[in-house]
Structures are given as C-alpha cells and as structure tokens.
Design a protein around this motif. Structure first.
Motif, PDB file in Angstrom:
ATOM      1  N   HIS A  33       6.127   8.034  11.289  1.00 54.27           N
ATOM      2  CA  HIS A  33       5.314   8.603  10.714  1.00 54.27           C
ATOM      3  C   HIS A  33       5.549   9.652   9.792  1.00 54.27           C
ATOM      4  O   HIS A  33       5.206   9.767   8.936  1.00 54.27           O
ATOM      5  N   VAL A  34       6.043  10.113  10.293  1.00 57.22           N
ATOM      6  CA  VAL A  34       6.211  11.792   9.839  1.00 57.22           C
ATOM      7  C   VAL A  34       7.664  11.591   9.286  1.00 57.22           C
ATOM      8  O   VAL A  34       7.379  11.406   7.824  1.00 57.22           O
ATOM      9  N   THR A  35       8.101  10.692   8.823  1.00 58.60           N
ATOM     10  CA  THR A  35       9.508  10.663   7.850  1.00 58.60           C
ATOM     11  C   THR A  35       8.703  10.202   6.649  1.00 58.60           C
ATOM     12  O   THR A  35       8.781  10.037   5.606  1.00 58.60           O
ATOM     13  N   LEU A  36       8.069   8.811   6.952  1.00 59.49           N
ATOM     14  CA  LEU A  36       7.012   7.956   5.940  1.00 59.49           C
ATOM     15  C   LEU A  36       5.715   8.560   5.146  1.00 59.49           C
ATOM     16  O   LEU A  36       6.598   8.570   4.060  1.00 59.49           O
ATOM     17  N   LEU A  37       5.018   9.758   5.636  1.00 62.72           N
ATOM     18  CA  LEU A  37       4.841  11.279   4.967  1.00 62.72           C
ATOM     19  C   LEU A  37       5.108  11.861   3.788  1.00 62.72           C
ATOM     20  O   LEU A  37       5.191  11.722   3.131  1.00 62.72           O
ATOM     21  N   GLU A  38       6.766  12.367   4.207  1.00 66.20           N
ATOM     22  CA  GLU A  38       7.392  13.250   3.980  1.00 66.20           C
ATOM     23  C   GLU A  38       7.840  11.617   2.629  1.00 66.20           C
ATOM     24  O   GLU A  38       7.779  13.138   1.781  1.00 66.20           O
ATOM     25  N   ALA A  39       8.709  10.949   2.867  1.00 69.49           N
ATOM     26  CA  ALA A  39       8.402  10.121   1.733  1.00 69.49           C
ATOM     27  C   ALA A  39       7.949   9.598   0.684  1.00 69.49           C
ATOM     28  O   ALA A  39       8.318   9.756  -0.146  1.00 69.49           O
ATOM     29  N   MET A  40       6.286   9.540   0.805  1.00 71.55           N
ATOM     30  CA  MET A  40       5.570   9.040   0.339  1.00 71.55           C
ATOM     31  C   MET A  40       5.856  10.998  -0.589  1.00 71.55           C
ATOM     32  O   MET A  40       5.116  10.494  -1.916  1.00 71.55           O
ATOM     33  N   ARG A  41       5.496  11.517   0.182  1.00 70.04           N
ATOM     34  CA  ARG A  41       4.958  13.161  -0.351  1.00 70.04           C
ATOM     35  C   ARG A  41       6.201  13.144  -1.390  1.00 70.04           C
ATOM     36  O   ARG A  41       6.090  14.296  -2.473  1.00 70.04           O
ATOM     37  N   ARG A  42       7.697  12.683  -1.016  1.00 70.64           N
ATOM     38  CA  ARG A  42       8.330  13.072  -2.321  1.00 70.64           C
ATOM     39  C   ARG A  42       8.098  12.133  -3.779  1.00 70.64           C
ATOM     40  O   ARG A  42       9.415  12.144  -4.622  1.00 70.64           O
ATOM     41  N   ARG A  43       7.201  11.252  -3.637  1.00 75.95           N
ATOM     42  CA  ARG A  43       7.167  10.500  -4.168  1.00 75.95           C
ATOM     43  C   ARG A  43       8.558   9.517  -4.568  1.00 75.95           C
ATOM     44  O   ARG A  43       8.643   8.235  -5.480  1.00 75.95           O
ATOM     45  N   ALA A  72      11.241   4.041   5.000  1.00 75.03           N
ATOM     46  CA  ALA A  72      10.728   4.042   6.788  1.00 75.03           C
ATOM     47  C   ALA A  72       9.335   3.678   7.420  1.00 75.03           C
ATOM     48  O   ALA A  72       9.486   3.409   8.274  1.00 75.03           O
ATOM     49  N   PHE A  73       9.119   2.974   6.363  1.00 75.83           N
ATOM     50  CA  PHE A  73       7.573   2.114   6.560  1.00 75.83           C
ATOM     51  C   PHE A  73       8.500   0.838   7.366  1.00 75.83           C
ATOM     52  O   PHE A  73       8.013   0.116   8.445  1.00 75.83           O
ATOM     53  N   HIS A  74       9.798   0.197   7.095  1.00 73.50           N
ATOM     54  CA  HIS A  74      10.292  -0.459   7.646  1.00 73.50           C
ATOM     55  C   HIS A  74      10.762  -0.446   9.018  1.00 73.50           C
ATOM     56  O   HIS A  74      10.276  -1.255   9.983  1.00 73.50           O
ATOM     57  N   ALA A  75      11.024   0.910   9.487  1.00 72.58           N
ATOM     58  CA  ALA A  75      11.721   1.151  10.518  1.00 72.58           C
ATOM     59  C   ALA A  75      10.693   1.032  11.295  1.00 72.58           C
ATOM     60  O   ALA A  75      10.672   0.866  12.664  1.00 72.58           O
ATOM     61  N   LEU A  76       9.009   2.023  10.642  1.00 73.66           N
ATOM     62  CA  LEU A  76       8.093   2.036  12.055  1.00 73.66           C
ATOM     63  C   LEU A  76       7.415   0.364  12.154  1.00 73.66           C
ATOM     64  O   LEU A  76       7.574   0.541  13.547  1.00 73.66           O
ATOM     65  N   ALA A 114       0.576  -1.116   0.106  1.00 72.47           N
ATOM     66  CA  ALA A 114       0.251  -0.121   0.211  1.00 72.47           C
ATOM     67  C   ALA A 114       0.711   1.467   0.036  1.00 72.47           C
ATOM     68  O   ALA A 114       0.620   2.081  -0.623  1.00 72.47           O
ATOM     69  N   VAL A 115       2.112   0.750   0.727  1.00 70.30           N
ATOM     70  CA  VAL A 115       2.996   2.451   0.492  1.00 70.30           C
ATOM     71  C   VAL A 115       3.483   2.420  -0.718  1.00 70.30           C
ATOM     72  O   VAL A 115       3.194   3.557  -0.617  1.00 70.30           O
ATOM     73  N   VAL A 116       4.207   2.066  -1.235  1.00 67.66           N
ATOM     74  CA  VAL A 116       4.754   1.372  -2.840  1.00 67.66           C
ATOM     75  C   VAL A 116       3.276   2.695  -3.799  1.00 67.66           C
ATOM     76  O   VAL A 116       4.130   3.650  -4.330  1.00 67.66           O
ATOM     77  N   LEU A 117       2.082   1.632  -3.661  1.00 66.97           N
ATOM     78  CA  LEU A 117       1.369   2.040  -4.184  1.00 66.97           C
ATOM     79  C   LEU A 117       1.265   3.957  -4.052  1.00 66.97           C
ATOM     80  O   LEU A 117       0.880   4.440  -4.978  1.00 66.97           O
ATOM     81  N   ALA A 118       0.901   3.941  -3.046  1.00 66.28           N
ATOM     82  CA  ALA A 118       0.117   4.912  -2.714  1.00 66.28           C
ATOM     83  C   ALA A 118       1.452   6.278  -3.083  1.00 66.28           C
ATOM     84  O   ALA A 118       1.095   7.199  -3.584  1.00 66.28           O
ATOM     85  N   THR A 119       2.007   5.669  -2.421  1.00 64.34           N
ATOM     86  CA  THR A 119       3.596   6.482  -3.044  1.00 64.34           C
ATOM     87  C   THR A 119       3.645   6.943  -4.281  1.00 64.34           C
ATOM     88  O   THR A 119       3.981   7.616  -5.600  1.00 64.34           O
ATOM     89  N   GLN A 120       2.738   6.165  -5.338  1.00 67.97           N
ATOM     90  CA  GLN A 120       2.996   6.385  -7.024  1.00 67.97           C
ATOM     91  C   GLN A 120       1.475   6.941  -7.146  1.00 67.97           C
ATOM     92  O   GLN A 120       1.921   7.870  -8.234  1.00 67.97           O
ATOM     93  N   HIS A 121       0.757   6.868  -6.593  1.00 71.72           N
ATOM     94  CA  HIS A 121      -0.459   7.130  -6.424  1.00 71.72           C
ATOM     95  C   HIS A 121      -1.626   8.293  -6.144  1.00 71.72           C
ATOM     96  O   HIS A 121      -2.140   8.674  -6.925  1.00 71.72           O
ATOM     97  N   ALA A 122      -1.147   8.365  -4.759  1.00 72.09           N
ATOM     98  CA  ALA A 122      -1.863   9.073  -4.078  1.00 72.09           C
ATOM     99  C   ALA A 122      -1.747  10.445  -4.860  1.00 72.09           C
ATOM    100  O   ALA A 122      -1.067  11.525  -4.978  1.00 72.09           O
ATOM    101  N   SER A 123      -2.781  11.181  -4.449  1.00 77.33           N
ATOM    102  CA  SER A 123      -3.339  12.851  -4.781  1.00 77.33           C
ATOM    103  C   SER A 123      -3.227  13.646  -3.648  1.00 77.33           C
ATOM    104  O   SER A 123      -2.496  12.925  -2.338  1.00 77.33           O
ATOM    105  N   GLU A 124      -2.325  14.966  -3.819  1.00 75.66           N
ATOM    106  CA  GLU A 124      -2.507  15.754  -3.309  1.00 75.66           C
ATOM    107  C   GLU A 124      -2.984  16.250  -2.075  1.00 75.66           C
ATOM    108  O   GLU A 124      -2.674  15.941  -0.138  1.00 75.66           O
TER     109      GLU A 124
END
Lengths: 224, 224
Positions: free
Chosen positions: B191-201, B209-213, B104-114
């Motif tokens: 969580h914060v790191t994860l969100l930032e990374a996803m946002r940077r695609r 980050a997810f693995h660390a979590l 889900a994280v990988v897919l969201a990183t690719q496809h999530a909207s702003e």
DNA sequence: CATCTCCGACCTGTCTGATAGCTACATTTA
DNA sequence: TAAATGTAGCTATCAGACAGGTCGGAGATG
C-alpha cells in the motif's frame, strides 16, 4: 448496528427458498396467504418483503396470478448519477468497458469452448446480414449478443453477472441515430479479426484486435 | 404491457420529490402520515412504495425517527448468483477487482490532486494505527477507505459509481476471521509503495506496486 | 359435439383501525 | 447536577375487510 426488521427477514427467507430449491425464471412461488401462515407474519409485513425482492428484481408479483421468480435483475446504476457532460460520460463508460471486456477477451481466449466460438460466429453472421438489410435494430442486437457471448465464454461468473447488470446502461447510450453506418462499418472487420484470434487461442492478437475495435469506437465518440 | 400499481406510483412520486428538491444524503423526508394525506393512499400502499425505494437504496426508513435520503444505492449483484465454490468465487472477484482497480490506479496517478493523495495517506496512517491496536474493524475500514479514495481520485464517475455499488459485495467476502494479521501485514507495505508511486506520477511503478499488492491478496485466498 | 358464457375459487392490490416499540426531548426527581 | 420519567411523534406490525384480476370448469347454446 444493523437494524433487523421483520419484513427484511421475510425477504431473506423467501430468497433462501428460491436459492435452496434452485428455482428459475417463471417458477411460481407459494401464495401470500401460504407465506403468512408459514412465516407467521402479517399481510403487510409479508408484502413489504415481497416488494423489496421485487425491487431487487428477484421476483415478480402479478395481480390475480401469483408470485413468480423473475428472469433477471435489472439495476439502476446511474439513476442518481448527475450527468452534466454526455460526451465525457460516454468516454468514461468506454474506459470502464475497455478494461472489463479486455479481461473477458483474454479469459475467453483461454477458456471458451468450440461451441461458444461457433455461437459468436453466428452472431457475427447475423450482424453482417442485418447490416446488409439496413436493419439497424437487428445490427445492434447481434452486436450486443456477440459481446455478451464473449463475457459468457470467459467462465467468470462475477464478470458475467456484473456485465449483465450494467449492460443496458453501459452499452445503449451511444446508439445515436446519426452515422450508424460509419460506426458499424468501422468496427465490423475488427470483430472478425477478434474472433479469429480468440479461436486460435492467440491472446496477444485477440487483445490487440480488441484494442483496435475499441479505438475505432472511441474515435467515433470523440468525433461527436 | 407494464402494469401500473399504486405503490409503484408512490415510489416514483417520492423519488421525484427528492430529485426536484435536490435533497442529498441524510436529509429528512415528510412522515408516513404526511405522505398518506398528500398522495391520498393508504398506509400499506405507501409503505410498499417506501420499501421499494429502500431496496433501491434511495432512502432509509428508521424506526422511531423518520424517512431519510440514503447516501448511496446498494444493489445486490450476486443475490441470485448461486455460489457453489466459495474459493473460486473469491478468485473470480479478484480478477474483476484487479482490472477495475488497476484502471483506477492509472487514472489516479494521472489525475489525482495533492489533497486526494493526502487523503489516501491519512487512511494508510489510520490503517497502521488500527493494526497496531489490533482493532480489525478499523483496519478494514481504513483499508476500504484507502481503495475507495483511489477510485475517487480517478475522476471517472462511472468507475466510482460502479465500485460504490458493488463494493460491499466485492470486498467484504474475504474478511475471514482467521489469519487477518497475515493478510493485512502482507499487504501493508505494498500500500505504501503504491501511494508513493502514484504521488510521483509514476504509472509504471504504481501499476507494478498494485500488482504486487493483488498478488499478495490472491496468494492468501489461494492458501485458504 | 363444439363453442360460448358465466360463475366461483383463488389470487393479489389497497384501505383502515389498532397496538407495540423506538427516539428525541422536556420535565420531574433524587 | 444528573438520573429517571413522561410524553409527543414516529415507524413496525397485525388483523380484517373489500375490490378487482385470472383462470378453469359447469352448464347453456348452437
């Protein structure tokens, strides 16, 4: 916040009864009137509790015979999922299957017993024989059995419970009558490679064999 | 072979009613007596049908108010799974969650909207605020909402349906009253790191980050 | 003796009428 | 105005009744 209804308590009570006594498929439970006396509830309340357990797949109530422990629960995961694009739906399912089954492959490579490997080999042999006899129903059964065996060999009960629950919905859909030969012929060698790698406890090789298998499957879906 | 009971017919009838009119969560259905008249069945039969739909998560019957369409179906995956070792069970669940959510994280990183990223950020802010106020219920709700948002942003409907169905069973269990602070405090930065990374695609960074979590979460479970 | 038939015990499926409790809302009351 | 009350409509539960399915044993039949 959670409202407590008697009928739900009844369901819990009967469920506990099954769990505590470790009853298994086919075992008979006390009759309705017995439960009424034991739980001190009315008939309709009791039957509502039974109906809930029945809907959950825990028990089966048969007219004239009695109440029996059911063999397995079957859910409707996608019953309310509005599928507009069948092809896309299949690809999404493949994605989900991919991650779940890859995990199972890795775990099975680490933890499967020799008996479990022999079991998988038997399913593959059935697979080959059925393919040769052009018996597609048995081909599919053997294929299913092989993959289920992998999940079971993972020794992760959650994974097994999950896959058993959604198996029919996750795997059945791509059984298009057309081009079955292609699908099976393309994937069979990968099955063999996968089993050999797992047997060698070679996680890398098993993983890559599984990916090759799924790539072949994905390819056929994308061609549809 | 399949026996046909009136109460099951009732369930099908009411289910069709919902499907045909495309009713959605919260919509109210006709009352019990209305259905009795319409389907020409007795009250207990009708209520058994309702109980089945309720168990399937299709509807919700509330005392004094009426019958309502439920927002999601919840099935009980582990109702019949005899859990002998709670700790091992938790670890197995974590394994399953790990692979599903990483996908889900990988897919969201690719496809999530702003907008979806903003949604996640809002949940994280709620998380932080609730933690500060020592409101553990809201902390957990915000945490759940954050992870659910990731699944939704994956744009894989199968994944979403699956996780929605098993969410309560997969996530609730480790809410031990003890040491809640530790769990949440250890995982919040990730969580914060994860969100930032996803946002940077940035798939690599998001994944790690997810693995660390999850490693942090696994650590707390293993300490139990 | 072997087999068939029938009956009765026990079971679940369904219906009905009654009562209690809950909810929302209008009405009355302090 | 705000709290208390009444009321209509709803669900929750109970108790009793009857119909119909299932199974095994007693007795009839050969």
């Amino acid at each position: 916040m959670k409202r407590l209804y008697l009928s739900d308590t009844v369901a819990g009570e009967i469920g506990s009864y099954i769990a505590e006594r470790k009853l298994s498929a086919g075992d008979r439970l006390p009759s309705v009137s017995t439960w009424m006396a034991r739980l001190q509830v009315g008939r309709s309340t009791l039957r509502e509790g039974l109906k809930r357990l029945e809907a959950e797949g825990v028990i089966e109530v048969i007219n004239g015979k009695g109440i029996f422990v059911s063999d397995q629960q079957t859910f409707r995961l996608f019953s309310r999922l509005h599928v507009t694009d069948a092809r896309r739906h299949l690809l999404e399912m493949l994605d989900v299957r991919l991650v779940l089954e890859e995990k199972a492959v890795v775990l099975a490579t680490q933890h499967a017993s020799e008996a479990q490997f022999a079991d998988m080999a038997q399913h593959l042999e059935d697979y080959r024989a059925a393919r040769e006899a052009d018996d597609f129903l048995r081909v599919h059964e053997a294929d299913s059995a092989f993959h289920l065996a992998i999940y079971q060999a993972s020794h992760n009960e959650v994974l097994v419970a999950l896959i058993r629950s959604i198996h029919s919905e996750l795997y059945v859909s791509w059984q298009t009558p057309q081009d079955r030969n292609e699908v099976f012929d393309a994937s069979f060698p990968h099955h063999v490679t996968l089993l050999e790698a797992m047997r060698r406890r070679d996680i890398e090789a098993a993983s890559s064999a599984f990916h090759a298998l799924m790539a072949a499957t994905r390819h056929t879906v994308e061609m549809m």
